[in-house]
Design a protein around this motif. Structure first.
Motif, PDB file in Angstrom:
ATOM      1  N   LYS A   1       0.831  -1.216   0.000  1.00 27.09           N
ATOM      2  CA  LYS A   1       0.000   0.000   0.000  1.00 27.09           C
ATOM      3  C   LYS A   1       0.860   1.258   0.000  1.00 27.09           C
ATOM      4  N   ARG A   2       2.093   1.126   0.479  1.00 27.63           N
ATOM      5  CA  ARG A   2       2.977   2.302   0.598  1.00 27.63           C
ATOM      6  C   ARG A   2       4.220   2.197  -0.282  1.00 27.63           C
TER       7      ARG A   2
ATOM      8  N   PHE B   1      -3.050   1.493 -11.611  1.00 30.23           N
ATOM      9  CA  PHE B   1      -1.997   1.396 -10.593  1.00 30.23           C
ATOM     10  C   PHE B   1      -2.133   2.466  -9.517  1.00 30.23           C
ATOM     11  N   VAL B   2      -2.462   3.682  -9.943  1.00 29.08           N
ATOM     12  CA  VAL B   2      -2.599   4.788  -8.979  1.00 29.08           C
ATOM     13  C   VAL B   2      -3.775   4.516  -8.036  1.00 29.08           C
ATOM     14  N   LYS B   3      -4.901   4.025  -8.587  1.00 28.27           N
ATOM     15  CA  LYS B   3      -6.084   3.727  -7.752  1.00 28.27           C
ATOM     16  C   LYS B   3      -5.807   2.599  -6.770  1.00 28.27           C
ATOM     17  N   LEU B   4      -5.000   1.605  -7.197  1.00 29.30           N
ATOM     18  CA  LEU B   4      -4.649   0.490  -6.306  1.00 29.30           C
ATOM     19  C   LEU B   4      -3.955   0.993  -5.045  1.00 29.30           C
ATOM     20  N   ARG B   5      -3.215   2.100  -5.194  1.00 29.47           N
ATOM     21  CA  ARG B   5      -2.527   2.652  -4.019  1.00 29.47           C
ATOM     22  C   ARG B   5      -3.341   3.757  -3.342  1.00 29.47           C
ATOM     23  N   GLY B   6      -4.556   3.939  -3.810  1.00 31.53           N
ATOM     24  CA  GLY B   6      -5.440   4.900  -3.156  1.00 31.53           C
ATOM     25  C   GLY B   6      -5.151   6.348  -3.491  1.00 31.53           C
TER      26      GLY B   6
ATOM     27  N   SER C   1       3.383   8.901  -9.904  1.00 29.22           N
ATOM     28  CA  SER C   1       2.084   9.569  -9.703  1.00 29.22           C
ATOM     29  C   SER C   1       1.475   9.194  -8.363  1.00 29.22           C
ATOM     30  N   SER C   2       1.867   8.018  -7.855  1.00 24.13           N
ATOM     31  CA  SER C   2       1.279   7.561  -6.593  1.00 24.13           C
ATOM     32  C   SER C   2       2.115   8.072  -5.422  1.00 24.13           C
ATOM     33  N   ASP C   3       1.442   8.284  -4.318  1.00 26.82           N
ATOM     34  CA  ASP C   3       2.122   8.873  -3.158  1.00 26.82           C
ATOM     35  C   ASP C   3       2.732   7.760  -2.305  1.00 26.82           C
ATOM     36  N   ALA C   4       3.769   7.107  -2.854  1.00 24.51           N
ATOM     37  CA  ALA C   4       4.419   6.002  -2.132  1.00 24.51           C
ATOM     38  C   ALA C   4       5.466   6.559  -1.165  1.00 24.51           C
ATOM     39  N   ASP C   5       5.800   5.761  -0.150  1.00 26.84           N
ATOM     40  CA  ASP C   5       6.866   6.137   0.785  1.00 26.84           C
ATOM     41  C   ASP C   5       8.195   5.503   0.404  1.00 26.84           C
ATOM     42  N   LEU C   6       8.108   4.401  -0.361  1.00 25.83           N
ATOM     43  CA  LEU C   6       9.324   3.712  -0.810  1.00 25.83           C
ATOM     44  C   LEU C   6       9.171   3.338  -2.276  1.00 25.83           C
ATOM     45  N   TYR C   7      10.209   3.647  -3.051  1.00 29.37           N
ATOM     46  CA  TYR C   7      10.238   3.265  -4.468  1.00 29.37           C
ATOM     47  C   TYR C   7      11.325   2.212  -4.652  1.00 29.37           C
ATOM     48  N   ILE C   8      10.940   1.041  -5.162  1.00 35.21           N
ATOM     49  CA  ILE C   8      11.914   0.001  -5.487  1.00 35.21           C
ATOM     50  C   ILE C   8      12.023  -0.034  -7.012  1.00 35.21           C
ATOM     51  N   LEU C   9      13.187   0.339  -7.510  1.00 37.91           N
ATOM     52  CA  LEU C   9      13.372   0.520  -8.953  1.00 37.91           C
ATOM     53  C   LEU C   9      14.482  -0.421  -9.424  1.00 37.91           C
ATOM     54  N   ASP C  10      14.106  -1.409 -10.229  1.00 38.05           N
ATOM     55  CA  ASP C  10      15.045  -2.442 -10.681  1.00 38.05           C
ATOM     56  C   ASP C  10      15.402  -2.197 -12.147  1.00 38.05           C
ATOM     57  N   GLU C  11      16.558  -1.604 -12.393  1.00 36.88           N
ATOM     58  CA  GLU C  11      16.978  -1.216 -13.754  1.00 36.88           C
ATOM     59  C   GLU C  11      15.857  -0.424 -14.448  1.00 36.88           C
ATOM     60  N   PRO C  12      15.358   0.651 -13.820  1.00 37.41           N
ATOM     61  CA  PRO C  12      14.136   1.297 -14.317  1.00 37.41           C
ATOM     62  C   PRO C  12      14.308   2.052 -15.629  1.00 37.41           C
TER      63      PRO C  12
END
Length: 301
Positions: free
Chosen positions: A76-77, A100-105, A145-156
């Motif tokens: 969720k975060r 994707f954005v709606k899934l994270r609220g 676009s989503s208000d996440a607290d952690l971004y996990i980026l794998d070779e983004p």
């Protein structure tokens, strides 16, 4: 405050040990660079963190929760961008981003529009028509676009052109300034060097070096090109000097950063006419960690 932490993380597939006691810590508002060659264990680590794989031993925690048993709460975060994005072929890019954005609220339309424009993405096209680079853009727009607290980026940024890489880097810097945390797995060393506060180098499932870039500089060499009035004597014999090459009237060589003062005192005795210095890069650091390993491979051991 620690947002993500692995302790002695180990993952075995049968007799093969993919991860061998991996320790990573990402703090709040920090960008952690996770680097290593293909097959080193970066993606396996990330799959354990995402709750896709269960660790054989050790722990993986995000937001103080267990990555395997609390995966639903954690997601969720969290926002994740893989290196090769698969999308629903019959949905448009815009529909996927909204999903994707709606899934994270989240529901920040302005941010979504701003990022679509920045990444130069046409959101009305069906995903099956997108190139690899455009699929990456969809995932990146959805993540940022989503208000996440952690971004996990794998070779983004695989598949992105240099201009879009720059846009990506701006997004990471903005996230960091907003107090978000980022785990960035990357092959692009200049990207890691520009963005990351901490770096972990993984090889054959083990973290072989970790720390801030400043702390790791002691492992690198400075590249020097020196022209002097008299020929420099005994430069080969000095401690910390490597790869001496004569170039017309000048010589080029590398110096271990911690020996730079002693070497410069020796060189200046011969009357310096010209001096060029190239600072150590993360690439130098990376190659030094791998050069011994590569020579073993070349010897067939």
């Amino acid at each position: 405050m620690s947002i993500l932490k692995t302790t002695n993380l180990t993952k075995r597939f049968g007799k093969f040990t993919a991860l061998d006691g991996v320790n990573i810590e990402v703090n709040e508002g920090e960008v952690y660079g996770f680097i290593g060659p293909n097959g080193a264990g970066k993606s396996t680590t990330i799959r354990v963190l995402l709750g896709i794989l269960k660790a054989t031993e050790g722990t993986a925690e995000i937001f103080g929760k267990d990555a395997w048993s609390d995966a639903v709460e954690i997601h969720k975060r969290l926002a994740y961008v893989p290196g090769d994005v698969n999308l629903w072929p019959n949905l448009t890019g815009g529909e996927v981003i909204d999903l994707f954005v709606k899934l994270r609220g989240g529901n920040n339309k302005n941010r979504r529009e701003e990022l679509i424009k920045k990444f130069d993405l046409d959101p009305t096209k069906k995903c099956r028509t997108y190139s690899k680079g455009n699929r990456q853009k969809v995932a990146l727009v959805a993540a940022f676009s989503s208000d996440a607290d952690l971004y996990i980026l794998d070779e983004p940024t695989s598949g992105l052109d240099p201009l879009m890489e720059q846009v990506f880097q701006e997004c990471v810097i903005e996230a960091k300034q907003a107090g978000k945390s980022v785990l960035l797995s990357s092959h692009i060393l200049s990207e890691v060097e520009r963005l990351c506060d901490q770096v972990g180098i993984i090889r054959q499932g083990k973290i072989i070096e970790t720390g801030s870039l400043a702390e790791m500089r002691h492992l690198t060499r400075t590249n020097l090109l020196v022209e002097t009035k008299q020929p420099i004597i005994s430069i080969h014999e000095l401690k910390g000097v490597h790869d001496v090459v004569q170039k017309d009237k000048a010589i080029s060589f590398q110096v271990d950063t911690e020996e730079l003062d002693t070497v410069m005192k020796h060189v200046t005795q011969f009357g310096v006419v010209k001096l060029e210095s190239a600072p150590p890069t993360l690439e130098d650091l990376f190659m030094r960690h791998y050069e011994d390993n590569d020579s073993d491979v070349r010897r067939g051991s």
